[in-house]
Design an enzyme around this catalytic site. Structure first.
Site, mmCIF file in Angstrom:
data_model
loop_
_atom_site.group_PDB
_atom_site.id
_atom_site.type_symbol
_atom_site.label_atom_id
_atom_site.label_comp_id
_atom_site.label_asym_id
_atom_site.label_seq_id
_atom_site.Cartn_x
_atom_site.Cartn_y
_atom_site.Cartn_z
ATOM 1 N N CYS A 1 13.950 -27.264 -5.833
ATOM 2 C CA CYS A 1 14.457 -27.102 -4.347
ATOM 3 C C CYS A 1 15.298 -28.690 -4.472
ATOM 4 O O CYS A 1 15.777 -29.354 -5.266
ATOM 5 C CB CYS A 1 13.619 -26.790 -3.450
ATOM 6 S SG CYS A 1 12.400 -28.132 -3.273
ATOM 7 N N ASN B 1 11.635 -31.435 -3.441
ATOM 8 C CA ASN B 1 10.892 -31.085 -3.975
ATOM 9 C C ASN B 1 9.322 -31.705 -3.179
ATOM 10 O O ASN B 1 8.433 -32.016 -3.786
ATOM 11 C CB ASN B 1 10.553 -32.299 -5.418
ATOM 12 C CG ASN B 1 9.489 -31.797 -6.235
ATOM 13 O OD1 ASN B 1 9.165 -32.636 -6.969
ATOM 14 N ND2 ASN B 1 9.261 -30.468 -6.469
ATOM 15 N N CYS C 1 8.878 -29.267 -0.424
ATOM 16 C CA CYS C 1 8.597 -27.816 0.453
ATOM 17 C C CYS C 1 8.434 -26.632 -0.598
ATOM 18 O O CYS C 1 7.369 -26.235 -0.941
ATOM 19 C CB CYS C 1 9.425 -27.604 1.527
ATOM 20 S SG CYS C 1 9.261 -28.718 2.861
ATOM 21 N N ARG C 2 9.834 -26.315 -0.721
ATOM 22 C CA ARG C 2 9.917 -24.784 -1.628
ATOM 23 C C ARG C 2 9.303 -24.819 -2.975
ATOM 24 O O ARG C 2 8.776 -24.006 -3.496
ATOM 25 C CB ARG C 2 11.363 -24.602 -1.435
ATOM 26 C CG ARG C 2 11.721 -24.253 0.148
ATOM 27 C CD ARG C 2 13.175 -23.714 0.018
ATOM 28 N NE ARG C 2 13.959 -24.977 -0.094
ATOM 29 C CZ ARG C 2 15.155 -25.025 -0.179
ATOM 30 N NH1 ARG C 2 16.049 -24.032 -0.155
ATOM 31 N NH2 ARG C 2 15.738 -26.257 -0.543
ATOM 32 N N SER C 3 9.797 -25.722 -3.694
ATOM 33 C CA SER C 3 9.396 -25.892 -5.161
ATOM 34 C C SER C 3 8.122 -26.096 -5.409
ATOM 35 O O SER C 3 7.429 -25.464 -6.278
ATOM 36 C CB SER C 3 10.451 -26.620 -5.973
ATOM 37 O OG SER C 3 10.565 -28.060 -5.565
ATOM 38 N N ASP D 1 15.061 -23.111 3.439
ATOM 39 C CA ASP D 1 14.410 -24.443 3.637
ATOM 40 C C ASP D 1 13.630 -24.718 4.867
ATOM 41 O O ASP D 1 14.232 -24.621 6.040
ATOM 42 C CB ASP D 1 15.490 -25.494 3.434
ATOM 43 C CG ASP D 1 15.081 -26.963 3.323
ATOM 44 O OD1 ASP D 1 13.712 -27.299 3.323
ATOM 45 O OD2 ASP D 1 15.926 -27.691 2.944
#
Length: 170
Positions: free
Chosen positions: A8, A11, A13-15, A135
């Site tokens: 993401c 690095n 939150c999402r990934s 996001d």
């Protein structure tokens, strides 16, 4: 060993949640000796930081441990990972561009994915924006929970894809 990298922007939150959820799925399927995963960001905003506290909270509530330290996507990643999974179109394009700058070739199209390509709740939309994992960074906790639910769905389908494509057995 199949190596997967989730990517993401920052690095945090999402990934990291995609990495944590996917690692849990792999372990539950008895495939941790065959599949490894990591995560990275296309930007260097948060290098060395733990995931966002809200993402860690959602993970903890779902029995997932997030202790990854943020890192930036590196040139070696294009050699060390078999598959790279982007959280949105902007990161997908950044990954493609960086792969070319780092190695002189584009990371293979059949090994670079948008994560929501594996979302069973989407019917192959024409709009790639719909293929983005949102996001949550500037949002409230509800969006972090939505991201968690998305990565659980996508992770399960992506693992099924890998098992079938690579003929993996437990």
């Amino acid at each position: 060993m199949i190596n997967i990298l989730f990517v993401c922007l920052g690095n945090i939150c999402r990934s990291p949640i995609a990495e944590g959820v996917f690692r849990d799925l792999v372990e539950r399927e008895g495939l941790s000796k065959k599949i490894k995963c990591d995560s990275a960001g296309t930007a260097s905003y948060h290098i060395g930081s733990l995931p966002d506290r809200r993402m860690r909270q959602i993970a903890w509530e779902n029995d997932i441990e997030l202790n990854h330290k943020s890192r930036k996507l590196a040139g070696d990643d294009f050699y060390n990972f078999d598959y790279i999974v982007a959280m949105d179109e902007a990161n997908f394009q950044d990954i493609r561009n960086q792969s070319y700058r780092s190695s002189g070739f584009y990371f293979p199209e059949d090994k670079l994915f948008l994560f929501r390509e594996f979302d069973p709740e989407l019917i192959k939309p024409d709009d790639t924006a719909q293929l983005s994992v949102p996001d949550p960074y500037y949002e409230d906790i509800a969006v972090f929970d939505e991201v968690y639910r998305i990565v659980v769905r996508c992770g399960a389908q992506f693992l099924e894809y890998l098992v079938e494509k690579n003929q993996l057995k437990k």
